[in-house]
Scaffold this motif. Sequence first.
Motif, PDB file in Angstrom:
ATOM      1  N   ALA A 262      42.946  30.674  54.809  1.00  0.00           N
ATOM      2  CA  ALA A 262      42.192  29.819  53.886  1.00  0.00           C
ATOM      3  C   ALA A 262      42.968  29.603  52.595  1.00  0.00           C
ATOM      4  O   ALA A 262      43.755  30.448  52.162  1.00  0.00           O
ATOM      5  N   GLN A 263      42.739  28.457  51.983  1.00  0.00           N
ATOM      6  CA  GLN A 263      43.197  28.218  50.622  1.00  0.00           C
ATOM      7  C   GLN A 263      42.156  28.797  49.668  1.00  0.00           C
ATOM      8  O   GLN A 263      40.975  28.908  50.017  1.00  0.00           O
ATOM      9  N   ILE A 264      42.568  29.165  48.477  1.00  0.00           N
ATOM     10  CA  ILE A 264      41.651  29.740  47.487  1.00  0.00           C
ATOM     11  C   ILE A 264      41.829  28.978  46.175  1.00  0.00           C
ATOM     12  O   ILE A 264      42.956  28.850  45.678  1.00  0.00           O
ATOM     13  N   LEU A 265      40.752  28.486  45.644  1.00  0.00           N
ATOM     14  CA  LEU A 265      40.787  27.724  44.398  1.00  0.00           C
ATOM     15  C   LEU A 265      39.877  28.373  43.363  1.00  0.00           C
ATOM     16  O   LEU A 265      38.685  28.569  43.615  1.00  0.00           O
ATOM     17  N   VAL A 266      40.432  28.705  42.216  1.00  0.00           N
ATOM     18  CA  VAL A 266      39.656  29.227  41.093  1.00  0.00           C
ATOM     19  C   VAL A 266      39.557  28.139  40.043  1.00  0.00           C
ATOM     20  O   VAL A 266      40.578  27.587  39.614  1.00  0.00           O
ATOM     21  N   ILE A 267      38.326  27.809  39.645  1.00  0.00           N
ATOM     22  CA  ILE A 267      38.102  26.852  38.556  1.00  0.00           C
ATOM     23  C   ILE A 267      37.625  27.661  37.363  1.00  0.00           C
ATOM     24  O   ILE A 267      36.506  28.176  37.358  1.00  0.00           O
ATOM     25  N   ASP A 268      38.479  27.807  36.371  1.00  0.00           N
ATOM     26  CA  ASP A 268      38.150  28.664  35.231  1.00  0.00           C
ATOM     27  C   ASP A 268      37.931  27.830  33.982  1.00  0.00           C
ATOM     28  O   ASP A 268      38.721  26.943  33.659  1.00  0.00           O
ATOM     29  N   ASP A 269      36.848  28.137  33.266  1.00  0.00           N
ATOM     30  CA  ASP A 269      36.495  27.399  32.051  1.00  0.00           C
ATOM     31  C   ASP A 269      37.110  28.034  30.806  1.00  0.00           C
ATOM     32  O   ASP A 269      36.423  28.308  29.820  1.00  0.00           O
ATOM     33  N   ASN A 270      38.428  28.275  30.892  1.00  0.00           N
ATOM     34  CA  ASN A 270      39.182  28.806  29.750  1.00  0.00           C
ATOM     35  C   ASN A 270      38.574  30.110  29.239  1.00  0.00           C
ATOM     36  O   ASN A 270      38.308  30.278  28.050  1.00  0.00           O
ATOM     37  N   SER A 271      38.367  31.052  30.162  1.00  0.00           N
ATOM     38  CA  SER A 271      37.733  32.329  29.820  1.00  0.00           C
ATOM     39  C   SER A 271      38.495  33.063  28.722  1.00  0.00           C
ATOM     40  O   SER A 271      39.700  33.294  28.854  1.00  0.00           O
ATOM     41  N   PRO A 272      37.824  33.472  27.658  1.00  0.00           N
ATOM     42  CA  PRO A 272      38.518  34.200  26.593  1.00  0.00           C
ATOM     43  C   PRO A 272      38.973  35.597  26.989  1.00  0.00           C
ATOM     44  O   PRO A 272      39.790  36.198  26.283  1.00  0.00           O
ATOM     45  N   ASP A 273      38.478  36.123  28.125  1.00  0.00           N
ATOM     46  CA  ASP A 273      38.873  37.471  28.533  1.00  0.00           C
ATOM     47  C   ASP A 273      40.164  37.505  29.354  1.00  0.00           C
ATOM     48  O   ASP A 273      40.585  38.563  29.801  1.00  0.00           O
TER      49      ASP A 273
ATOM     50  N   ALA B 191      40.113  25.426  55.434  1.00  0.00           N
ATOM     51  CA  ALA B 191      38.951  25.824  54.634  1.00  0.00           C
ATOM     52  C   ALA B 191      39.456  26.308  53.286  1.00  0.00           C
ATOM     53  O   ALA B 191      40.481  26.993  53.207  1.00  0.00           O
ATOM     54  N   VAL B 192      38.754  25.941  52.226  1.00  0.00           N
ATOM     55  CA  VAL B 192      39.129  26.389  50.890  1.00  0.00           C
ATOM     56  C   VAL B 192      37.969  27.171  50.289  1.00  0.00           C
ATOM     57  O   VAL B 192      36.824  26.721  50.300  1.00  0.00           O
ATOM     58  N   VAL B 193      38.256  28.363  49.815  1.00  0.00           N
ATOM     59  CA  VAL B 193      37.261  29.201  49.156  1.00  0.00           C
ATOM     60  C   VAL B 193      37.330  28.901  47.662  1.00  0.00           C
ATOM     61  O   VAL B 193      38.376  29.047  47.032  1.00  0.00           O
ATOM     62  N   GLN B 194      36.210  28.484  47.111  1.00  0.00           N
ATOM     63  CA  GLN B 194      36.164  27.995  45.739  1.00  0.00           C
ATOM     64  C   GLN B 194      35.345  28.941  44.869  1.00  0.00           C
ATOM     65  O   GLN B 194      34.219  29.299  45.212  1.00  0.00           O
ATOM     66  N   ILE B 195      35.922  29.331  43.728  1.00  0.00           N
ATOM     67  CA  ILE B 195      35.273  30.281  42.823  1.00  0.00           C
ATOM     68  C   ILE B 195      35.282  29.697  41.413  1.00  0.00           C
ATOM     69  O   ILE B 195      36.360  29.476  40.842  1.00  0.00           O
ATOM     70  N   ALA B 196      34.113  29.435  40.853  1.00  0.00           N
ATOM     71  CA  ALA B 196      34.005  28.995  39.467  1.00  0.00           C
ATOM     72  C   ALA B 196      33.859  30.234  38.585  1.00  0.00           C
ATOM     73  O   ALA B 196      32.988  31.069  38.831  1.00  0.00           O
ATOM     74  N   THR B 197      34.709  30.358  37.563  1.00  0.00           N
ATOM     75  CA  THR B 197      34.717  31.587  36.769  1.00  0.00           C
ATOM     76  C   THR B 197      34.594  31.326  35.276  1.00  0.00           C
ATOM     77  O   THR B 197      35.034  30.310  34.755  1.00  0.00           O
ATOM     78  N   PHE B 198      33.989  32.301  34.623  1.00  0.00           N
ATOM     79  CA  PHE B 198      34.006  32.403  33.163  1.00  0.00           C
ATOM     80  C   PHE B 198      33.869  33.882  32.820  1.00  0.00           C
ATOM     81  O   PHE B 198      32.851  34.507  33.121  1.00  0.00           O
ATOM     82  N   ASN B 199      34.919  34.443  32.285  1.00  0.00           N
ATOM     83  CA  ASN B 199      34.964  35.866  31.915  1.00  0.00           C
ATOM     84  C   ASN B 199      34.745  36.783  33.123  1.00  0.00           C
ATOM     85  O   ASN B 199      33.809  37.597  33.152  1.00  0.00           O
ATOM     86  N   GLU B 200      35.607  36.642  34.118  1.00  0.00           N
ATOM     87  CA  GLU B 200      35.540  37.502  35.304  1.00  0.00           C
ATOM     88  C   GLU B 200      36.844  38.286  35.479  1.00  0.00           C
ATOM     89  O   GLU B 200      37.246  38.602  36.612  1.00  0.00           O
ATOM     90  N   ALA B 201      37.489  38.649  34.360  1.00  0.00           N
ATOM     91  CA  ALA B 201      38.763  39.360  34.443  1.00  0.00           C
ATOM     92  C   ALA B 201      38.629  40.707  35.146  1.00  0.00           C
ATOM     93  O   ALA B 201      39.563  41.179  35.799  1.00  0.00           O
ATOM     94  N   ALA B 202      37.470  41.322  35.032  1.00  0.00           N
ATOM     95  CA  ALA B 202      37.282  42.659  35.614  1.00  0.00           C
ATOM     96  C   ALA B 202      37.267  42.642  37.135  1.00  0.00           C
ATOM     97  O   ALA B 202      37.564  43.659  37.771  1.00  0.00           O
ATOM     98  N   SER B 203      36.931  41.496  37.725  1.00  0.00           N
ATOM     99  CA  SER B 203      36.745  41.457  39.184  1.00  0.00           C
ATOM    100  C   SER B 203      37.635  40.463  39.911  1.00  0.00           C
ATOM    101  O   SER B 203      37.818  40.583  41.124  1.00  0.00           O
ATOM    102  N   ILE B 204      38.196  39.481  39.224  1.00  0.00           N
ATOM    103  CA  ILE B 204      38.840  38.365  39.918  1.00  0.00           C
ATOM    104  C   ILE B 204      40.062  38.787  40.723  1.00  0.00           C
ATOM    105  O   ILE B 204      40.276  38.293  41.838  1.00  0.00           O
ATOM    106  N   GLY B 205      40.855  39.700  40.226  1.00  0.00           N
ATOM    107  CA  GLY B 205      42.031  40.134  40.968  1.00  0.00           C
ATOM    108  C   GLY B 205      41.659  40.787  42.285  1.00  0.00           C
ATOM    109  O   GLY B 205      42.225  40.478  43.347  1.00  0.00           O
ATOM    110  N   GLN B 206      40.703  41.689  42.234  1.00  0.00           N
ATOM    111  CA  GLN B 206      40.232  42.372  43.441  1.00  0.00           C
ATOM    112  C   GLN B 206      39.631  41.378  44.432  1.00  0.00           C
ATOM    113  O   GLN B 206      39.853  41.464  45.646  1.00  0.00           O
ATOM    114  N   LEU B 207      38.874  40.411  43.919  1.00  0.00           N
ATOM    115  CA  LEU B 207      38.236  39.425  44.780  1.00  0.00           C
ATOM    116  C   LEU B 207      39.271  38.558  45.490  1.00  0.00           C
ATOM    117  O   LEU B 207      39.164  38.313  46.697  1.00  0.00           O
ATOM    118  N   LEU B 208      40.278  38.086  44.775  1.00  0.00           N
ATOM    119  CA  LEU B 208      41.297  37.238  45.384  1.00  0.00           C
ATOM    120  C   LEU B 208      42.049  37.977  46.482  1.00  0.00           C
ATOM    121  O   LEU B 208      42.321  37.416  47.551  1.00  0.00           O
TER     122      LEU B 208
END
Length: 277
Positions: A68-79, A41-58
């Motif tokens: 599980a595998q974890i995949l973050v798809i980030d749209d080049n977040s400026p944060d 199973a792969v947990v998929q997270i699409a992100t844009f400017n989620e620097a405040a929470s992404i570390g804790q979430l992962l």
Amino acid sequence: KNLSLTAFGTNIRLCWFTNLSHQHVMQATHSTPPQWPPGTAVVQIATFNEAASIGQLLRAIHTIVPHAQILVIDDNSPDGTAKIVAQQVKEKECIHLLLRTDRRGLGTATVEGIQFAQQRGAEIVIHLDGDLSHDPCDLPRLLEALTPTNEEPFDIAIGSRKIPGGNTVGWSVKRHVISCPVCWFTRVVLRVPVRDGSSGFRAIRMRCFANIDLTNLASGYAFFEDFLWRAHRTGARITEIPITFTDRTLGKSKVTSIEMLRGARDLLKIAVQTWFK
């Protein structure tokens, strides 16, 4: 330092600088991506400017579903979201980063994540938000819902705010006023038999995608309803489990009036196809 990322079967070695915006592709070679073990199973997270929470979430996801595998798809977040994820990629083999520098949108990010997982042999993909509004502790229940005891397996399990036991915490009256008609529209007008078609917390068997046309999916917030509409029309079995959705306390919401209007337009287009085609 050099950092290796894999995306869509292409191994890309990037030269790592202090800012991700200064990455340069050094070389690219086409090869078959490594295969994950059967049943992955792969947990998929699409992100844009989620620097405040992404570390804790992962960290939470890896603790709760360690296999599980974890995949973050980030749209080049400026944060700097991608930079935080890249650090965890180096520390844990189960975490992967798909960095998109020339395109943006929830729908296309989700589809590219699905393709990434398909190429590696994943059997289940789980989508959840990157702002901690979906509780990672619900992941095991969502997976279990796909294979109920003494019942035919489901293809899609949705974490629902709209069934008995489900709840939403921290929303304004305005958000509730917008959400309820959309869910009604999905169930009654689009004829998708779910109570919470807008939920972004869902587990899906990868075999579903063999029968679903993923081209020209809604790219914004109507993506969730559009996908369920297409899945239902192919005969996919869908179930819902109650969850508590807690509005973000970190970062900033991406929901704008323009995005909501675009979503309404896309839903109307789907309604036309439902009733007149």
